[in-house]
Motif scaffolding. Structure first.
Motif, PDB file in Angstrom:
ATOM      1  N   LEU A 185    -103.596 -78.731  33.705  1.00 30.28           N
ATOM      2  CA  LEU A 185    -103.114 -80.092  33.936  1.00 30.28           C
ATOM      3  C   LEU A 185    -101.942 -80.077  34.907  1.00 30.28           C
ATOM      4  CD1 LEU A 185    -103.000 -83.112  33.409  1.00 30.28           C
ATOM      5  CD2 LEU A 185    -101.561 -82.637  31.404  1.00 30.28           C
ATOM      6  N   ALA A 186    -101.030 -79.127  34.714  1.00 30.19           N
ATOM      7  CA  ALA A 186     -99.881 -79.016  35.603  1.00 30.19           C
ATOM      8  C   ALA A 186    -100.330 -78.770  37.037  1.00 30.19           C
ATOM      9  CB  ALA A 186     -98.970 -77.888  35.131  1.00 30.19           C
ATOM     10  N   GLU A 187    -101.320 -77.912  37.213  1.00 25.21           N
ATOM     11  CA  GLU A 187    -101.805 -77.611  38.557  1.00 25.21           C
ATOM     12  C   GLU A 187    -102.442 -78.841  39.199  1.00 25.21           C
ATOM     13  OE1 GLU A 187    -104.470 -74.273  40.946  1.00 25.21           O
ATOM     14  OE2 GLU A 187    -104.399 -74.264  38.752  1.00 25.21           O
ATOM     15  N   ARG A 188    -103.211 -79.587  38.430  1.00 25.78           N
ATOM     16  CA  ARG A 188    -103.851 -80.789  38.978  1.00 25.78           C
ATOM     17  C   ARG A 188    -102.806 -81.825  39.382  1.00 25.78           C
ATOM     18  NH1 ARG A 188    -107.760 -79.828  34.849  1.00 25.78           N
ATOM     19  NH2 ARG A 188    -106.768 -81.359  33.453  1.00 25.78           N
ATOM     20  N   VAL A 189    -101.788 -81.991  38.530  1.00 28.67           N
ATOM     21  CA  VAL A 189    -100.727 -82.950  38.851  1.00 28.67           C
ATOM     22  C   VAL A 189    -100.007 -82.536  40.126  1.00 28.67           C
ATOM     23  CG1 VAL A 189     -98.496 -83.862  38.102  1.00 28.67           C
ATOM     24  CG2 VAL A 189    -100.388 -83.704  36.475  1.00 28.67           C
ATOM     25  N   CYS A 190     -99.714 -81.257  40.246  1.00 27.91           N
ATOM     26  CA  CYS A 190     -98.987 -80.770  41.418  1.00 27.91           C
ATOM     27  C   CYS A 190     -99.817 -80.940  42.688  1.00 27.91           C
ATOM     28  CB  CYS A 190     -98.601 -79.308  41.209  1.00 27.91           C
ATOM     29  SG  CYS A 190     -97.270 -78.750  42.304  1.00 27.91           S
ATOM     30  N   HIS A 191    -101.119 -80.651  42.610  1.00 29.40           N
ATOM     31  CA  HIS A 191    -101.981 -80.842  43.782  1.00 29.40           C
ATOM     32  C   HIS A 191    -102.059 -82.320  44.159  1.00 29.40           C
ATOM     33  CE1 HIS A 191    -103.103 -76.763  44.372  1.00 29.40           C
ATOM     34  NE2 HIS A 191    -103.779 -76.636  43.239  1.00 29.40           N
ATOM     35  N   TRP A 192    -102.125 -83.202  43.152  1.00 27.56           N
ATOM     36  CA  TRP A 192    -102.145 -84.638  43.444  1.00 27.56           C
ATOM     37  C   TRP A 192    -100.873 -85.045  44.175  1.00 27.56           C
ATOM     38  CZ3 TRP A 192     -98.869 -88.601  42.193  1.00 27.56           C
ATOM     39  CH2 TRP A 192     -99.320 -89.891  42.511  1.00 27.56           C
ATOM     40  N   MET A 193     -99.736 -84.533  43.753  1.00 24.71           N
ATOM     41  CA  MET A 193     -98.473 -84.872  44.394  1.00 24.71           C
ATOM     42  C   MET A 193     -98.456 -84.406  45.838  1.00 24.71           C
ATOM     43  SD  MET A 193     -95.501 -84.407  41.516  1.00 24.71           S
ATOM     44  CE  MET A 193     -95.678 -82.632  41.514  1.00 24.71           C
ATOM     45  N   CYS A 194     -99.012 -83.227  46.096  1.00 23.40           N
ATOM     46  CA  CYS A 194     -99.047 -82.713  47.467  1.00 23.40           C
ATOM     47  C   CYS A 194     -99.897 -83.613  48.362  1.00 23.40           C
ATOM     48  CB  CYS A 194     -99.607 -81.294  47.487  1.00 23.40           C
ATOM     49  SG  CYS A 194     -98.504 -80.056  46.769  1.00 23.40           S
ATOM     50  N   GLU A 195    -100.965 -84.164  47.807  1.00 23.20           N
ATOM     51  CA  GLU A 195    -101.872 -85.007  48.580  1.00 23.20           C
ATOM     52  C   GLU A 195    -101.370 -86.441  48.691  1.00 23.20           C
ATOM     53  OE1 GLU A 195    -105.491 -84.599  46.446  1.00 23.20           O
ATOM     54  OE2 GLU A 195    -105.808 -82.493  47.023  1.00 23.20           O
ATOM     55  N   ASN A 196    -100.453 -86.820  47.817  1.00 25.65           N
ATOM     56  CA  ASN A 196     -99.937 -88.192  47.787  1.00 25.65           C
ATOM     57  C   ASN A 196     -98.408 -88.150  47.716  1.00 25.65           C
ATOM     58  OD1 ASN A 196    -102.636 -89.871  47.197  1.00 25.65           O
ATOM     59  ND2 ASN A 196    -102.641 -88.049  45.899  1.00 25.65           N
ATOM     60  N   ARG A 197     -97.808 -87.488  48.672  1.00 24.19           N
ATOM     61  CA  ARG A 197     -96.374 -87.191  48.616  1.00 24.19           C
ATOM     62  C   ARG A 197     -95.525 -88.462  48.546  1.00 24.19           C
ATOM     63  NH1 ARG A 197     -94.644 -82.414  47.192  1.00 24.19           N
ATOM     64  NH2 ARG A 197     -96.060 -81.422  48.654  1.00 24.19           N
ATOM     65  N   ALA A 198     -95.833 -89.465  49.366  1.00 23.35           N
ATOM     66  CA  ALA A 198     -95.022 -90.687  49.373  1.00 23.35           C
ATOM     67  C   ALA A 198     -95.101 -91.408  48.034  1.00 23.35           C
ATOM     68  CB  ALA A 198     -95.466 -91.611  50.500  1.00 23.35           C
ATOM     69  N   VAL A 199     -96.307 -91.506  47.482  1.00 26.22           N
ATOM     70  CA  VAL A 199     -96.474 -92.161  46.185  1.00 26.22           C
ATOM     71  C   VAL A 199     -95.763 -91.361  45.105  1.00 26.22           C
ATOM     72  CG1 VAL A 199     -98.132 -92.901  44.431  1.00 26.22           C
ATOM     73  CG2 VAL A 199     -98.658 -93.200  46.863  1.00 26.22           C
ATOM     74  N   ALA A 200     -95.888 -90.041  45.152  1.00 24.08           N
ATOM     75  CA  ALA A 200     -95.259 -89.182  44.147  1.00 24.08           C
ATOM     76  C   ALA A 200     -93.739 -89.316  44.192  1.00 24.08           C
ATOM     77  CB  ALA A 200     -95.672 -87.727  44.366  1.00 24.08           C
ATOM     78  N   GLU A 201     -93.177 -89.441  45.388  1.00 20.50           N
ATOM     79  CA  GLU A 201     -91.728 -89.634  45.501  1.00 20.50           C
ATOM     80  C   GLU A 201     -91.306 -90.944  44.846  1.00 20.50           C
ATOM     81  OE1 GLU A 201     -90.320 -89.324  49.463  1.00 20.50           O
ATOM     82  OE2 GLU A 201     -90.786 -87.192  49.663  1.00 20.50           O
ATOM     83  N   SER A 202     -92.113 -91.983  45.053  1.00 21.12           N
ATOM     84  CA  SER A 202     -91.801 -93.276  44.439  1.00 21.12           C
ATOM     85  C   SER A 202     -91.872 -93.193  42.920  1.00 21.12           C
ATOM     86  CB  SER A 202     -92.773 -94.348  44.947  1.00 21.12           C
ATOM     87  OG  SER A 202     -92.640 -94.527  46.345  1.00 21.12           O
ATOM     88  N   VAL A 203     -92.858 -92.468  42.422  1.00 19.80           N
ATOM     89  CA  VAL A 203     -92.987 -92.292  40.973  1.00 19.80           C
ATOM     90  C   VAL A 203     -91.789 -91.519  40.428  1.00 19.80           C
ATOM     91  CG1 VAL A 203     -94.341 -91.198  39.151  1.00 19.80           C
ATOM     92  CG2 VAL A 203     -95.497 -92.441  40.979  1.00 19.80           C
ATOM     93  N   ALA A 204     -91.391 -90.468  41.149  1.00 15.28           N
ATOM     94  CA  ALA A 204     -90.250 -89.663  40.700  1.00 15.28           C
ATOM     95  C   ALA A 204     -88.980 -90.503  40.617  1.00 15.28           C
ATOM     96  CB  ALA A 204     -90.046 -88.470  41.641  1.00 15.28           C
ATOM     97  N   VAL A 205     -88.791 -91.373  41.590  1.00 13.42           N
ATOM     98  CA  VAL A 205     -87.624 -92.258  41.570  1.00 13.42           C
ATOM     99  C   VAL A 205     -87.722 -93.243  40.412  1.00 13.42           C
ATOM    100  CG1 VAL A 205     -86.432 -94.107  42.827  1.00 13.42           C
ATOM    101  CG2 VAL A 205     -87.181 -92.050  44.043  1.00 13.42           C
ATOM    102  N   ALA A 206     -88.923 -93.794  40.197  1.00 11.35           N
ATOM    103  CA  ALA A 206     -89.114 -94.805  39.160  1.00 11.35           C
ATOM    104  C   ALA A 206     -88.856 -94.264  37.762  1.00 11.35           C
ATOM    105  CB  ALA A 206     -90.526 -95.375  39.236  1.00 11.35           C
ATOM    106  N   VAL A 207     -89.260 -93.019  37.523  1.00 15.04           N
ATOM    107  CA  VAL A 207     -89.115 -92.462  36.169  1.00 15.04           C
ATOM    108  C   VAL A 207     -87.780 -91.731  35.983  1.00 15.04           C
ATOM    109  CG1 VAL A 207     -91.607 -92.234  35.903  1.00 15.04           C
ATOM    110  CG2 VAL A 207     -90.280 -90.285  36.749  1.00 15.04           C
ATOM    111  N   SER A 208     -86.950 -91.696  37.020  1.00 17.81           N
ATOM    112  CA  SER A 208     -85.648 -91.024  36.922  1.00 17.81           C
ATOM    113  C   SER A 208     -84.532 -91.956  37.381  1.00 17.81           C
ATOM    114  CB  SER A 208     -85.644 -89.741  37.767  1.00 17.81           C
ATOM    115  OG  SER A 208     -86.697 -88.885  37.409  1.00 17.81           O
ATOM    116  N   PRO A 209     -84.347 -93.085  36.705  1.00 18.57           N
ATOM    117  CA  PRO A 209     -83.358 -94.060  37.176  1.00 18.57           C
ATOM    118  C   PRO A 209     -81.924 -93.560  37.126  1.00 18.57           C
ATOM    119  CG  PRO A 209     -84.137 -94.652  34.985  1.00 18.57           C
ATOM    120  CD  PRO A 209     -85.018 -93.538  35.477  1.00 18.57           C
ATOM    121  N   ARG A 210     -81.654 -92.537  36.342  1.00 21.61           N
ATOM    122  CA  ARG A 210     -80.278 -92.029  36.245  1.00 21.61           C
ATOM    123  C   ARG A 210     -79.915 -91.084  37.384  1.00 21.61           C
ATOM    124  NH1 ARG A 210     -77.948 -93.663  31.770  1.00 21.61           N
ATOM    125  NH2 ARG A 210     -79.234 -94.350  30.017  1.00 21.61           N
TER     126      ARG A 210
END
Length: 314
Positions: A185-210
């Protein structure tokens, strides 16, 4: 109908408003500003350099992080030393390093940092190695290999003696680190992030408001191979103990500084190491596992104290 529109609008606005409220109340986000210095690529790694003092301070970032974590409150270090903030192989500005094509064991990570110092003609100058989390363990290893190392400051160091011990505590490292520690699962998530870097960055910001936005974006700036190699070679590997023994033999001072509320280090380990070695000092500061963000002034003050101690001992 109007009431329905009001409810719908409120439902749409509630999440971003909640994020903004948490972000505005976060000391990490509120106090952080980008650090000074010019970013460049040196010997295959992303580097930010500032300051012009004789001693060298090397700042090493941790897992799922980058040198941006050492924000403007660390600029004070440049008044006393030449500061080199380095992204280890596979992370941050080193995410696409050509060094990823070679072996990615602990020795390769150490060689890469030493290569930066040699390329900048700083390897013979007195050096203080400073690291956070994975970078703290890497700092110990680099110092053990660097004859000019004068001290190590390790923030939130994951000093695990066995793989089993590391795996038992990985869930404390944070939602992202725990998610990507291992498994298909970790590998699939990481590959998805590599293929969707801009979206993944937005998700990272959204889930880390602090977190500061720039720091949160860099959470996903790595590849699967780079992340897993760093985790296995540095975090899960017990080579830090050999490095610590080598530094003790050379009487190189080591500060192990943990956050008071940090659940990642093994309880009592830093104190036990300090009891066994006159070269090791254990300390705690207010904060959790992102101590350099939780208490930047306290962390910078410790590093400045180490630099002053070196200067007084010359």
């Amino acid at each position: 109908m109007r009431a329905s529109r009001i409810v719908s609008t409120a439902a749409v606005l509630a999440p971003p408003l909640a994020w903004a409220a948490v972000h505005a109340s976060s000391r990490q986000a509120r106090r952080w500003r980008p650090g000074e210095g010019e970013r460049s690529t040196v010997a295959g790694l992303g580097v930010r350099r500032f300051g012009a003092g004789q001693p060298v301070i090397v700042l090493l970032s941790g897992l799922a992080s980058s040198e941006r974590m050492w924000g403007a409150e660390y600029d004070v270090l440049g008044r006393r030393a030449t500061v080199v903030a380095v992204d280890p192989i596979g992370f941050g500005a080193s995410m696409s390093s050509p060094l990823l094509d070679g072996p990615l064991d602990a020795a390769a990570h150490v060689d890469a940092v030493l290569g930066v110092l040699r390329a900048l003609d700083l390897d013979s100058r007195p050096t203080i190695l400073v690291g956070h989390s994975m970078g703290a363990s890497l700092a110990l290893r680099v110092a053990a290999r660097l004859p000019s190392a004068r001290a190590v400051v390790a923030f939130d160091a994951p000093l695990y003696r066995t793989v089993e011990e590391a795996d038992a505590r990985v869930r404390h490292m944070g939602w992202f680190e725990s998610l990507l520690a291992q498994g298909p699962l970790a590998e699939r998530v990481c590959h998805w992030m590599c293929e969707n870097r801009a979206v993944a960055e937005s998700v990272a910001v959204a889930v880390s408001p602090r977190l500061p936005v720039a720091v949160a974006r860099d959470v996903i700036r790595h590849t699967w191979r780079g992340y897993l190699a760093g985790f296995d070679a540095i975090v899960r590997d017990g080579g830090w103990a050999d490095a610590l023994r080598a530094l003790d033999e050379r009487e190189v001072p080591v500060w192990l500084v943990d956050g008071v509320d940090d659940p990642v280090p093994v309880p009592g380990r830093a104190d036990a190491l300090a009891e066994d070695s006159a070269s090791v000092t254990a300390a705690r500061l207010p904060g959790s596992h992102r101590l350099p963000l939780d208490d930047p002034m306290g962390c910078a003050s410790i590093v400045l104290g180490v630099v002053s101690g070196y200067a007084a001992a010359r």
